[in-house]
Design a protein around this motif. Structure first.
Motif: not given
Ligand SMILES: [Zn+2]
Length: 275
Positions: A135-141, A151-153, A201-203
């Motif tokens: 799901s995380h990577e699908l958001v990026h795509y 972007d990561e946020g 950092d991601y959090d």
């Molecule tokens: Zn990511």
């Protein structure tokens, strides 16, 4: 260039469609699985039947909800070199066209490799699927590229909106724990791009993006997301320092005295064996 060996099947059924291009990260002997909205290239042995069913269900739900949520801000597969803004205009949320992504290529590998998204699609390692990395990577795509930390946020924030907080602890509570332990870190893009991003950092990026969106709206956020790096003032009429101060102030004002998640995450963080 590698192509999936479908020639024999096509010969048997008289199919004239072109062969399917194998994404660069796919295993050479990947099996193609085509479902609505996705083309999966699964390395043999990466998924048992149950894991495959779970992944397909997650991808289907995530795509439907993300397309709805992203609306005219969708930019599927639009990855640009850092420092290349996609647009100077915010998307038109009322009348903007609804972008429909073509089927998303999804590469599934057996190893616990680094999951990622790029213009070719998304790549996930089977050992990470339980943590909703697909799901995380699908958001990026679907949202296209941007700069750290937005972007990561966005990926972290929307994954939480889809499936709940990682280990049941919401991002804003995690950010509060980091703050109280004096571990708030930095959201400086130069540092994050240069040194890479830690779990912390991601959090914090996810909590910051969530706060930006919930405080000032999606339209402004996507103006920031698609625009020049660090253009906080141009979008919010407030500098980066001011925004970060307001964000940390809001996190500090959360009522956590009776919040079990707060103490649970604090314990996880301070017990090195548990996190
Ligand atoms: Zn990511």
């Amino acid at each position: 260039m590698r192509w999936l060996a479908l020639a024999s099947l096509c010969g048997l059924i008289g199919c004239t469609s072109p062969p399917v291009r194998l994404p660069p990260d796919a295993a050479p002997d990947a099996e193609l699985l085509t479902v609505e909205g996705f083309r999966l290239f699964v390395e043999p042995g990466a998924l048992d039947d149950e894991a495959e069913e779970q992944l397909l269900a997650e991808l289907r739900v995530a795509r439907e909800r993300l397309e709805e949520w992203l609306g005219p801000a969708m930019s599927p597969g639009d990855f640009r070199p850092r420092g290349t803004p996609r647009s100077h205009c915010p998307p038109d949320w009322e009348f903007g066209p609804r972008v429909v992504s073509p089927p998303v290529p999804v590469v599934v590998r057996r190893a616990a490799l680094r999951c990622h998204a790029d213009g070719h699609g998304i790549t996930v390692g089977a050992p990470h699927l339980d943590a909703r990395h697909a799901s995380h990577e699908l958001v990026h795509y679907l949202a296209g590229s941007s700069w750290h930390p937005v972007d990561e946020g966005l990926a972290v924030y929307l994954t939480e909106r889809l499936w709940g907080g990682d280990r049941g602890v919401p991002l804003r509570i995690r950010a509060r724990v980091y703050r109280d332990l004096n571990l708030r870190g930095t959201l400086d893009p130069q540092v994050l791009h240069g040194e890479g991003m830690s779990r912390r950092d991601y959090d914090v990026a996810g909590a910051f993006v969530g706060w930006l969106i919930e405080s000032y709206g999606k339209a402004k956020f996507f103006e920031l997301y698609a625009g020049a790096e660090r253009n906080y003032y141009g979008v919010y009429r407030m500098g980066e320092r001011d925004l970060l101060d307001r964000f940390w102030h809001a996190i500090g004002a959360l009522e956590v005295q009776d919040d079990g998640d707060y103490y649970r995450f604090q314990a996880l963080l301070t017990d090195l064996s548990g996190f």
